[in-house]
Design an enzyme around this catalytic site. Sequence first.
Site, PDB file in Angstrom:
ATOM      1  N   ASN A  34      47.659  50.170  36.038  1.00  0.00           N
ATOM      2  CA  ASN A  34      47.370  48.761  35.892  1.00  0.00           C
ATOM      3  C   ASN A  34      47.568  48.325  34.095  1.00  0.00           C
ATOM      4  O   ASN A  34      47.152  48.580  33.128  1.00  0.00           O
ATOM      5  CB  ASN A  34      46.295  47.490  35.817  1.00  0.00           C
ATOM      6  N   VAL A  35      48.699  47.348  33.725  1.00  0.00           N
ATOM      7  CA  VAL A  35      48.314  47.002  32.289  1.00  0.00           C
ATOM      8  C   VAL A  35      47.911  45.702  31.923  1.00  0.00           C
ATOM      9  O   VAL A  35      48.497  44.397  32.794  1.00  0.00           O
ATOM     10  CB  VAL A  35      50.064  46.532  32.019  1.00  0.00           C
ATOM     11  N   GLU A  36      46.882  44.934  31.728  1.00  0.00           N
ATOM     12  CA  GLU A  36      46.116  43.768  31.481  1.00  0.00           C
ATOM     13  C   GLU A  36      46.554  42.929  30.480  1.00  0.00           C
ATOM     14  O   GLU A  36      47.887  43.941  29.089  1.00  0.00           O
ATOM     15  CB  GLU A  36      44.753  43.942  31.194  1.00  0.00           C
ATOM     16  N   ALA A  52      45.875  39.276  27.685  1.00  0.00           N
ATOM     17  CA  ALA A  52      45.328  38.214  26.573  1.00  0.00           C
ATOM     18  C   ALA A  52      45.400  37.232  28.106  1.00  0.00           C
ATOM     19  O   ALA A  52      44.350  36.732  28.325  1.00  0.00           O
ATOM     20  CB  ALA A  52      45.564  37.704  26.224  1.00  0.00           C
ATOM     21  N   SER A  53      46.481  36.476  28.830  1.00  0.00           N
ATOM     22  CA  SER A  53      46.914  35.517  29.274  1.00  0.00           C
ATOM     23  C   SER A  53      46.857  36.259  30.899  1.00  0.00           C
ATOM     24  O   SER A  53      47.699  36.839  31.551  1.00  0.00           O
ATOM     25  CB  SER A  53      48.165  34.816  28.940  1.00  0.00           C
ATOM     26  N   TYR A  54      45.870  36.437  31.902  1.00  0.00           N
ATOM     27  CA  TYR A  54      45.138  36.849  32.759  1.00  0.00           C
ATOM     28  C   TYR A  54      46.173  36.767  33.799  1.00  0.00           C
ATOM     29  O   TYR A  54      46.311  37.752  34.306  1.00  0.00           O
ATOM     30  CB  TYR A  54      44.049  36.841  33.064  1.00  0.00           C
ATOM     31  N   CYS A  97      49.533  45.103  38.212  1.00  0.00           N
ATOM     32  CA  CYS A  97      48.641  45.869  38.971  1.00  0.00           C
ATOM     33  C   CYS A  97      49.273  47.211  38.831  1.00  0.00           C
ATOM     34  O   CYS A  97      50.837  47.081  39.048  1.00  0.00           O
ATOM     35  CB  CYS A  97      48.442  45.272  40.457  1.00  0.00           C
ATOM     36  N   GLU A 145      49.429  49.051  41.603  1.00  0.00           N
ATOM     37  CA  GLU A 145      51.056  49.456  42.449  1.00  0.00           C
ATOM     38  C   GLU A 145      51.987  48.354  41.978  1.00  0.00           C
ATOM     39  O   GLU A 145      53.838  49.456  42.414  1.00  0.00           O
ATOM     40  CB  GLU A 145      50.049  48.521  43.794  1.00  0.00           C
ATOM     41  N   CYS A 193      49.366  43.017  45.974  1.00  0.00           N
ATOM     42  CA  CYS A 193      50.309  44.234  45.935  1.00  0.00           C
ATOM     43  C   CYS A 193      50.765  44.359  47.451  1.00  0.00           C
ATOM     44  O   CYS A 193      51.820  45.129  47.696  1.00  0.00           O
ATOM     45  CB  CYS A 193      49.480  45.177  44.843  1.00  0.00           C
TER      46      CYS A 193
END
Length: 153
Positions: free
Chosen positions: A48-50, A52-54, A59, A61, A97
């Site tokens: 997963n790569v988050e 700041a702009s959610y 995800c 997968e 996903c």
Amino acid sequence: MTTITASERQELISSSLKARDLSYSPYSKFRVGAAILTKDKQIILGANVENASYGATICAERTAFVKAITEGHKQGTFLAVSISGDIDNHCSPCGICRQFMREFCSLDMPIYLPYSSWTKEKDIERTTVINTTLGTLLPMSFGPEDLDRERKS
């Protein structure tokens, strides 16, 4: 149903736990890793790569499947998926996903959900992994073949 060997299963699960360590999750602190086994026996990782702009977060997968597709793997070439998190319980894929996997995978494709404490040694007990399928996780799903169904005018 797709069949993979015990050794391939263990390598796939171990790979999802390694992929989890590649997570960029500074906001949720919820690391997730995914590993896909292809028909040519490649294992493709995703984390997963988050952002700041959610809403821009992706995800594990979907990361793995996007990598696989852009590396030339196509629909029907995926044998199994393993998804792991930091919790000592199974980490099930989110709805987006599940639908994303549905685009590229058969409903009987095995999905392994190991606890974070999984090890090859503990695997003999078969108590630290949930073994399921895409069809079980996404019943009555909508897939590419549904777009070809006859429509009323």
